[in-house]
Motif scaffolding. Structure first.
Motif, mmCIF file in Angstrom:
data_model
loop_
_atom_site.group_PDB
_atom_site.id
_atom_site.type_symbol
_atom_site.label_atom_id
_atom_site.label_comp_id
_atom_site.label_asym_id
_atom_site.label_seq_id
_atom_site.Cartn_x
_atom_site.Cartn_y
_atom_site.Cartn_z
ATOM 1 N N MET A 1 2.289 -15.217 -38.126
ATOM 2 C CA MET A 1 1.324 -14.138 -38.354
ATOM 3 C C MET A 1 0.793 -13.609 -37.022
ATOM 4 O O MET A 1 0.408 -14.378 -36.150
ATOM 5 N N GLN A 2 0.802 -12.278 -36.851
ATOM 6 C CA GLN A 2 0.264 -11.656 -35.635
ATOM 7 C C GLN A 2 -1.255 -11.770 -35.628
ATOM 8 O O GLN A 2 -1.883 -11.678 -36.675
ATOM 9 N N PRO A 3 -1.851 -11.958 -34.429
ATOM 10 C CA PRO A 3 -3.316 -11.918 -34.402
ATOM 11 C C PRO A 3 -3.808 -10.515 -34.774
ATOM 12 O O PRO A 3 -3.145 -9.524 -34.463
ATOM 13 N N ASP A 4 -4.932 -10.447 -35.448
ATOM 14 C CA ASP A 4 -5.476 -9.139 -35.836
ATOM 15 C C ASP A 4 -5.896 -8.350 -34.612
ATOM 16 O O ASP A 4 -6.473 -8.895 -33.682
ATOM 17 N N PRO A 5 -5.601 -7.040 -34.589
ATOM 18 C CA PRO A 5 -6.136 -6.217 -33.494
ATOM 19 C C PRO A 5 -7.667 -6.156 -33.595
ATOM 20 O O PRO A 5 -8.221 -6.372 -34.668
ATOM 21 N N PRO A 6 -8.340 -5.859 -32.452
ATOM 22 C CA PRO A 6 -9.801 -5.923 -32.433
ATOM 23 C C PRO A 6 -10.462 -5.068 -33.523
ATOM 24 O O PRO A 6 -11.442 -5.474 -34.123
ATOM 25 N N ARG A 7 -9.897 -3.876 -33.790
ATOM 26 C CA ARG A 7 -10.568 -3.011 -34.755
ATOM 27 C C ARG A 7 -10.553 -3.636 -36.153
ATOM 28 O O ARG A 7 -11.521 -3.559 -36.893
ATOM 29 N N ALA A 8 -9.431 -4.297 -36.506
ATOM 30 C CA ALA A 8 -9.355 -4.974 -37.800
ATOM 31 C C ALA A 8 -10.349 -6.128 -37.853
ATOM 32 O O ALA A 8 -10.959 -6.382 -38.884
ATOM 33 N N ARG A 9 -10.496 -6.817 -36.724
ATOM 34 C CA ARG A 9 -11.478 -7.917 -36.697
ATOM 35 C C ARG A 9 -12.887 -7.392 -36.885
ATOM 36 O O ARG A 9 -13.688 -7.975 -37.602
ATOM 37 N N ASP A 10 -13.199 -6.248 -36.224
ATOM 38 C CA ASP A 10 -14.533 -5.657 -36.384
ATOM 39 C C ASP A 10 -14.786 -5.302 -37.844
ATOM 40 O O ASP A 10 -15.864 -5.535 -38.373
ATOM 41 N N ARG A 11 -13.787 -4.690 -38.464
ATOM 42 C CA ARG A 11 -13.960 -4.278 -39.868
ATOM 43 C C ARG A 11 -14.136 -5.502 -40.762
ATOM 44 O O ARG A 11 -14.958 -5.494 -41.665
ATOM 45 N N ALA A 12 -13.361 -6.556 -40.484
ATOM 46 C CA ALA A 12 -13.495 -7.764 -41.297
ATOM 47 C C ALA A 12 -14.897 -8.354 -41.137
ATOM 48 O O ALA A 12 -15.508 -8.795 -42.119
ATOM 49 N N ALA A 13 -15.424 -8.312 -39.907
ATOM 50 C CA ALA A 13 -16.771 -8.846 -39.687
ATOM 51 C C ALA A 13 -17.813 -7.999 -40.417
ATOM 52 O O ALA A 13 -18.775 -8.516 -40.993
ATOM 53 N N GLU A 14 -17.568 -6.660 -40.382
ATOM 54 C CA GLU A 14 -18.478 -5.735 -41.062
ATOM 55 C C GLU A 14 -18.488 -6.014 -42.574
ATOM 56 O O GLU A 14 -19.556 -6.089 -43.204
ATOM 57 N N LEU A 15 -17.295 -6.178 -43.139
ATOM 58 C CA LEU A 15 -17.206 -6.424 -44.585
ATOM 59 C C LEU A 15 -17.807 -7.786 -44.946
ATOM 60 O O LEU A 15 -18.466 -7.919 -45.980
ATOM 61 N N ALA A 16 -17.598 -8.773 -44.087
ATOM 62 C CA ALA A 16 -18.189 -10.092 -44.348
ATOM 63 C C ALA A 16 -19.707 -9.990 -44.377
ATOM 64 O O ALA A 16 -20.375 -10.580 -45.238
ATOM 65 N N ALA A 17 -20.259 -9.190 -43.431
ATOM 66 C CA ALA A 17 -21.719 -9.051 -43.376
ATOM 67 C C ALA A 17 -22.248 -8.312 -44.604
ATOM 68 O O ALA A 17 -23.242 -8.725 -45.213
ATOM 69 N N SER A 18 -21.570 -7.220 -45.000
ATOM 70 C CA SER A 18 -22.095 -6.473 -46.144
ATOM 71 C C SER A 18 -21.911 -7.262 -47.440
ATOM 72 O O SER A 18 -22.778 -7.225 -48.323
ATOM 73 N N LEU A 19 -20.828 -8.018 -47.524
ATOM 74 C CA LEU A 19 -20.643 -8.855 -48.716
ATOM 75 C C LEU A 19 -21.739 -9.919 -48.795
ATOM 76 O O LEU A 19 -22.316 -10.158 -49.866
#
Ligand SMILES: *Cc1c(COP(=O)(O)O)cnc(C)c1O
Length: 249
Positions: A1-19
Motif C-alpha cells: 500500500m502506498q503512503p497517503d499523500p498529505p492532502r488525503a491525510r489532512d482530509r482523513a484527519a478532518e473527517l475524523a474530527a467531524s465524526l
C-alpha cells in the motif's frame, strides 16, 4: 500500500474530527433525553462527496452511508468497495441507505445495493421494489414510509392520512420490511414541533404494525431535536463532510 499523500491525510484527519464531534453531539443528546446512544444509528449522507471520503468514513467506523441519487450512489458503491479492497480494509458491514426521491425507473437499480429506502411515498413504488428484490435475489429491503409534514408533495413524502394504506401495501410484501417513518423538517418550521408530529404518527403506525418502530429524522442542523423525539436513524451530511457546493432536493 502506498503512503497517503498529505492532502488525503489532512482530509482523513478532518473527517475524523467531524465524526468525533457529531458522535459527541449524539451522545450528549441521547444522555439528556435519557436514551441509549446504541439505539440511534448515524447515517453519513455523502451526496456530492467523492468515494475517497466514503472509504475514509468506513475506515473510521461508519457503518451506514446515505445517498439521494441512484446514479451517483451506484457508482460510489462500486468505487468505495474498490478503494477499501485496495487498502485491505473490509467493507462487508457497510449498509447503504437511499434517502432521496425515488423515480420509478430507478427502483431496480436501488434494490441491487440498498439496505434501506427511506423515501417510499407512493404505492406505485411498492411492487417495483418488491420485484426488484426478487430479481436481485437478495435479503428483504428495509422500507421507511416518508411522511410529508407540510403537505407539499414536491418535496417528497405523503400526507399522514395516506400513510396507513401505503404502510399496509409495504407490509403485505415479503420482499420488503416496513421499518417505520421518515420525514424532513419543512423550511421555516420549528424542528421540535415537526418531530413531535412525526413521533405521534410513528406511534399510530406502530400500533398497527408493531415492528415498524423506526424513525428516520434529524439532519445536521436539527438532529438533537430529533433525538429528543425518538429518532432512531439520523441522516447527517454537512456536519460530517462540510458544506456542499450544490444543493440537492
Ligand atoms: C442531504 C440530506 C440529508 C443531510 O442533510 P445535512 O443538512 O447536510 O445534514 C438528510 N436527509 C436527506 C433526505 C438529504 O437529502
Amino acid at each position: 500500500m502506498q503512503p497517503d499523500p498529505p492532502r488525503a491525510r489532512d482530509r482523513a484527519a478532518e473527517l475524523a474530527a467531524s465524526l468525533g464531534a457529531v458522535r459527541g453531539r449524539i451522545a450528549a443528546a441521547c444522555q439528556s433525553a435519557g436514551r441509549d446512544a446504541g439505539a440511534v444509528t448515524l447515517i453519513a449522507v455523502t451526496k456530492t462527496y467523492p468515494a475517497q471520503d466514503l472509504a475514509t468514513l468506513v475506515r473510521l467506523g461508519v457503518s451506514d452511508i446515505g445517498e439521494n441519487k441512484d446514479q451517483e450512489a451506484a457508482a460510489k458503491v462500486r468505487t468505495t468497495a474498490q478503494l477499501l479492497a485496495e487498502s485491505g480494509d473490509g467493507h462487508a458491514a457497510t449498509r447503504w441507505h437511499f434517502v432521496g426521491q425515488l423515480q420509478r425507473r430507478k427502483a431496480r437499480s436501488v434494490a441491487t445495493y440498498a439496505h434501506a429506502v427511506h423515501s417510499v411515498d407512493r404505492s406505485v413504488l411498492v411492487p417495483l421494489l418488491a420485484d426488484a428484490v426478487d430479481r436481485a435475489d437478495r435479503a428483504p429491503l428495509d422500507v421507511f414510509v416518508q411522511l410529508s409534514l407540510d403537505g407539499d408533495p414536491n418535496r417528497g413524502g405523503l400526507p399522514a392520512d395516506e400513510v396507513p394504506a401505503l404502510a399496509e401495501a409495504v407490509a403485505a410484501r415479503e420482499q420488503l420490511v416496513l421499518r417505520g417513518l421518515m420525514a424532513v423538517v419543512p423550511i421555516g418550521v420549528d424542528p421540535d414541533v415537526a418531530f413531535a408530529v412525526l413521533a405521534d404518527e410513528s406511534t399510530r403506525l406502530s400500533s398497527r404494525h408493531p415492528g415498524a418502530i423506526a424513525i428516520s429524522a434529524g439532519m445536521s442542523g436539527d438532529f438533537e431535536a430529533a433525538v429528543r423525539h425518538g429518532a432512531t436513524h439520523l441522516r447527517v451530511g454537512t456536519a460530517l463532510l462540510g458544506r456542499r457546493k450544490q444543493t440537492f432536493g
